[in-house]
Design a protein around this motif. Structure first.
Motif, short mmCIF file in Angstrom:
data_model
loop_
_atom_site.label_atom_id
_atom_site.label_comp_id
_atom_site.label_asym_id
_atom_site.label_seq_id
_atom_site.Cartn_x
_atom_site.Cartn_y
_atom_site.Cartn_z
N ARG A 1 0.81 -1.22 0.00
CA ARG A 1 0.00 0.00 0.00
C ARG A 1 0.84 1.26 0.00
O ARG A 1 1.90 1.30 0.61
CB ARG A 1 -0.89 0.02 1.24
N ARG B 1 -4.60 -6.86 12.67
CA ARG B 1 -3.33 -6.93 11.95
C ARG B 1 -2.24 -6.16 12.64
O ARG B 1 -2.49 -5.16 13.28
CB ARG B 1 -3.51 -6.28 10.59
N GLN C 1 -13.86 -6.28 7.22
CA GLN C 1 -12.83 -5.55 7.95
C GLN C 1 -13.43 -4.23 8.42
O GLN C 1 -13.90 -3.44 7.60
CB GLN C 1 -11.61 -5.33 7.05
N ASP D 1 -13.24 -2.60 4.26
CA ASP D 1 -12.70 -3.55 3.29
C ASP D 1 -13.40 -4.89 3.50
O ASP D 1 -13.90 -5.17 4.59
CB ASP D 1 -11.18 -3.71 3.49
MG LIG Z 1 -7.84 -4.96 3.83
#
Ligand SMILES: [Mg+2]
Ligand SMILES: Nc1ncnc2c1ncn2[C@@H]1O[C@H](COP(=O)(O)OP(=O)(O)O)[C@@H](O)[C@H]1O
Length: 385
Positions: free
Chosen positions: A181, A248, A320, A333
């Motif tokens: 990203r 995450r 998400q 997401d």
């Molecule tokens: Mg994602």
């Protein structure tokens, strides 16, 4: 070579009694392989040369004479110079001869062009092939459009940088590491100008990506990734399951937030802009009163996906989310296949999945169990596309 969806039934008819569970060797492959072994399947991983030792050496399955597994969970590794080489006509024919059922993961849809997956990948996919494309933010019919159509809450988009009127996140790929990203946050049009100029100059982002970037409200709050499972084989009221929740660890973001503010300010200005590269996961549970809403959005997502992309969600998917102080979710997401964080419940299962199934239930095991019950009831065609 393009195939027609009508051919899938013919492939399955020629499959042996015990198909092999196959997946691309990356992302969530260990969870899938572990779960498949738990449910009595053999496993086959499609790997890229140089990235296969995790599977071919360290998690290789050792089976005793009666076929039971004594160590590891990967029966076979097929290595290719590039992941995409696994899907040549000849190789696909070999995989069909081996009765391979392919579990799609993000490695598959990142390394193999979506048009190849949609039109040429002549293997039964356990899941919904046509849905994979909605994960691409640059597509017009992307997941945001689907969430909006279903009435699910998404972060408010800013159509142009000049419209930014508060904290926003700009989503675009990294200029050179294309699968990573190049995200950044800004709070005003002026900050957008300044930060985007700095990132362009540093070569972190590219102008053509910036022009197509998604800009949306940055929701301040903890991120919860809900790993669901939807079974088209179950009665509808029991179709949706929440298996687990992950979070995450992102680099450099998580390193930055572990620094005291004074040290953050000492960093060179480029290092103060966090990167969002996923490097690991942790497991979470959610405050119990929030679960009603979690299930509500899970159900709505299943319904809108089925309406817009029949047959809709098959098997694992992930929403998400960021949760605000009122306990409400915003979905930024989605994964319309197994999520990237499901290794958190690899083999041990997860409180929610375990509480439901009365045994350790990971996403990988749940998937394999679905295949097993589809085979037992002659309904395999309903869970592959
Ligand atoms: Mg994602
Ligand atoms: N609208 C948002 N508000 C707050 N954080 C966000 C938002 N969108 C993304 N993020 C953060 O950026 C990370 C990556 O965003 P995501 O949309 O999942 O991108 P990708 O498709 O690359 O996975 C998330 O894990 C989250 O930490």
């Amino acid at each position: 070579m393009p195939f027609r969806p009508e051919e899938i039934g013919g492939w399955l008819a020629r499959y042996g009694e015990r198909p092999v569970v196959a997946t691309v060797g990356s992302h969530s492959a260990l969870d899938v392989a572990d779960g498949a072994v738990r449910e009595g399947f053999r496993t086959l991983l499609l790997c890229q040369a140089g990235r296969e030792r995790t599977y071919s050496q360290y998690f290789r399955a050792h089976r005793s004479a009666d076929g039971s597994v004594e160590r590891g969970c990967v029966d076979e590794v097929r290595s290719y110079a590039r992941f995409a080489d696994a899907f040549t006509s000849a190789e696909l024919a070999t995989l069909r001869e081996r009765s391979a059922l392919l579990v799609p993961n993000r490695a598959l849809s990142s390394y193999v062009p979506l048009s190849t997956i949609e039109d040429e990948l002549s293997l039964p996919l356990v899941g919904s092939r046509r849905l994979l494309r909605i994960e691409e933010r640059t597509e017009r019919d992307n997941y945001y459009a689907l969430l909006e159509a279903g009435g699910l809450p998404i972060p408010r988009p800013f159509p142009r940088p000049e419209a930014i009127d508060g904290l926003a996140i700009v989503k675009l790929p990294h200029a050179t590491r294309r699968l990573e990203r190049g995200f950044f946050t800004v709070a005003s049009p002026a900050e957008y100008e300044q930060k985007s100029r700095a990132l362009l100059a540093a070569g972190t982002i590219a102008p053509e990506d910036l022009a197509r970037a998604r800009i949306e409200r940055y929701i301040v709050g903890p991120v919860f990734n809900f790993n669901f499972f939807f079974s088209p084989l179950a009665p509808r009221a029991e179709g949706l399951e929440l298996l687990g929740v992950d979070e995450r660890r992102e680099s450099s973001l998580d390193g930055l937030v572990r620094l005291p503010a004074a040290q953050q300010l000492e960093l060179p200005s480029a290092a103060r802009i966090p990167e969002y590269t996923v490097v690991g996961h942790g497991t979470l549970t959610v405050r119990e009163s929030i679960l009603e809403e979690v299930f509500r959005w899970g159900e709505k997502f299943v319904e809108v996906a089925r309406a817009k992309y029949p047959p809709g969600i098959i098997g694992p998917f992930c929403l998400q989310t960021v949760i605000d102080p009122d306990g409400h979710l915003t979905i930024f997401d989605v994964a319309v296949r197994i999520g990237g964080g499901t290794n958190v419940h690899l083999d041990v299962g997860h409180p929610y999945g375990n509480a439901l199934w009365r045994m350790p239930m990971s996403s990988g095991r749940r998937l394999a169990r679905e295949i097993r019950s589809a085979l037992a009831s002659g309904r395999l065609a309903e869970i592959v596309t």
